[in-house]
Motif scaffolding. Structure first.
Motif, mmCIF file in Angstrom:
data_model
loop_
_atom_site.group_PDB
_atom_site.id
_atom_site.type_symbol
_atom_site.label_atom_id
_atom_site.label_comp_id
_atom_site.label_asym_id
_atom_site.label_seq_id
_atom_site.Cartn_x
_atom_site.Cartn_y
_atom_site.Cartn_z
ATOM 1 N N UNK A 210 125.666 6.378 53.757
ATOM 2 C CA UNK A 210 126.127 4.996 53.642
ATOM 3 C C UNK A 210 127.399 4.919 52.785
ATOM 4 N N UNK A 211 127.441 5.687 51.706
ATOM 5 C CA UNK A 211 128.641 5.704 50.861
ATOM 6 C C UNK A 211 129.819 6.281 51.637
ATOM 7 N N UNK A 212 129.566 7.346 52.394
ATOM 8 C CA UNK A 212 130.627 7.943 53.213
ATOM 9 C C UNK A 212 131.145 6.918 54.218
ATOM 10 N N UNK A 213 130.236 6.172 54.843
ATOM 11 C CA UNK A 213 130.645 5.166 55.827
ATOM 12 C C UNK A 213 131.541 4.111 55.174
ATOM 13 N N UNK A 214 131.214 3.701 53.954
ATOM 14 C CA UNK A 214 132.051 2.722 53.252
ATOM 15 C C UNK A 214 133.426 3.310 52.939
ATOM 16 N N UNK A 215 133.462 4.556 52.483
ATOM 17 C CA UNK A 215 134.741 5.215 52.207
ATOM 18 C C UNK A 215 135.577 5.337 53.480
ATOM 19 N N UNK A 216 134.928 5.678 54.588
ATOM 20 C CA UNK A 216 135.648 5.772 55.859
ATOM 21 C C UNK A 216 136.219 4.417 56.264
ATOM 22 N N UNK A 217 135.489 3.355 55.970
ATOM 23 C CA UNK A 217 135.985 2.010 56.252
ATOM 24 C C UNK A 217 137.263 1.711 55.494
ATOM 25 N N UNK A 218 137.311 2.126 54.232
ATOM 26 C CA UNK A 218 138.519 1.928 53.424
ATOM 27 C C UNK A 218 139.674 2.722 54.032
#
Length: 116
Positions: A45-53
């Protein structure tokens, strides 16, 4: 004259986890949030948020691959980021050279006045 710096871009790459993600994507060619989370000390989930940025600033682009999205680095945007960093570095190098010149001139002046 320095190129305009994209603050959002630099905010995105200012995070060490996102920089590591970019490194992994460049080495592997592409990746998913799941594959990246297996190589990083953060949750999927954290990776997905970073990818969104990274996606919002254009450093990565996603494409659908079944149930997941595959991410690739946008090499044009990455080159733009590198050019900005080089421009900022060159500007600071010039500033530091000027500060050194001023400090040396002050020291020479002190040395000349101290010996008279």
């Amino acid at each position: 004259m320095t190129a305009a710096v994209d603050d959002d871009l630099w905010s995105a790459v200012g995070d060490p986890t996102r920089r590591r993600m970019l490194d992994l994507l460049l080495v592997d060619g592409d990746g998913t949030a799941t594959s990246l989370s297996e190589q990083l000390p953060v949750t999927r989930q954290a990776v997905a948020k970073h990818l969104g940025v990274l996606d919002r600033v254009g450093l990565v682009h996603a494409s659908s691959a079944g149930r997941e999205r595959r991410y690739r680095v946008d090499e044009v945007q990455l080159a733009r980021a590198v050019a900005q960093l080089s421009s900022v570095g060159a500007a600071w190098d010039a500033r530091l050279r000027r500060i050194k010149e001023i400090a040396e001139a002050i020291q020479r002046s002190k040395d000349q006045h101290g010996t008279q």
